[in-house]
Design a protein around this motif. Structure first.
Motif: not given
Length: 127
Positions: A98-106
């Motif tokens: 899990a991470n707090q970026y919130g989205y699936c980055s490239a």
């Protein structure tokens, strides 16, 4: 304190299905992106799939596209990995992250993107 914990692994025959669960503990589940990785025997850990905080964005490794599906259920505080048409190459320890970026980055496939990790659950696919 955020923690994630996998469950649902086991032994399955080739062509079969299995559903893994990743339970999120702590506050803010709805703000976190969730991902699955796996590590086969003698192999490097590799990405499997990612789901954004809303559940609307998903990304998969080419090796599992069309066979695996990730979804998250807010009420359960859980991200699920539905695995269908399994083959022996899918054997390995499956990890939730899990991470707090919130989205699936490239670059979601980079392990460095993920802050919280579970201990893993073993999946074995027999031929």
């Amino acid at each position: 304190q955020v923690q994630v914990a996998e469950s649902g692994g086991g032994l399955v025959q080739a062509g079969g299905s299995l559903k893994l669960s990743c339970l999120f503990s702590g506050s803010g589940f709805e703000d976190y992106a969730m991902a699955w990785f796996r590590q086969g025997p003698g192999k490097e850990r590799e990405r499997v799939g990612c789901v954004s905080w809303t559940g609307s964005q998903k990304s998969y490794a080419d090796s599992v596209k069309g066979r695996f599906d990730i979804r998250r259920v807010k009420a359960d505080r859980t991200a699920y990995l539905q695995m269908n048409d399994l083959n022996p190459d899918d054997t390995g320890v499956y990890y939730c992250a899990a991470n707090q970026y919130g989205y699936c980055s490239a670059s979601w496939g980079s392990q460095a993107q993920w802050i919280y990790w579970g201990e893993g659950t073993q999946v074995t696919v027999s031929s």
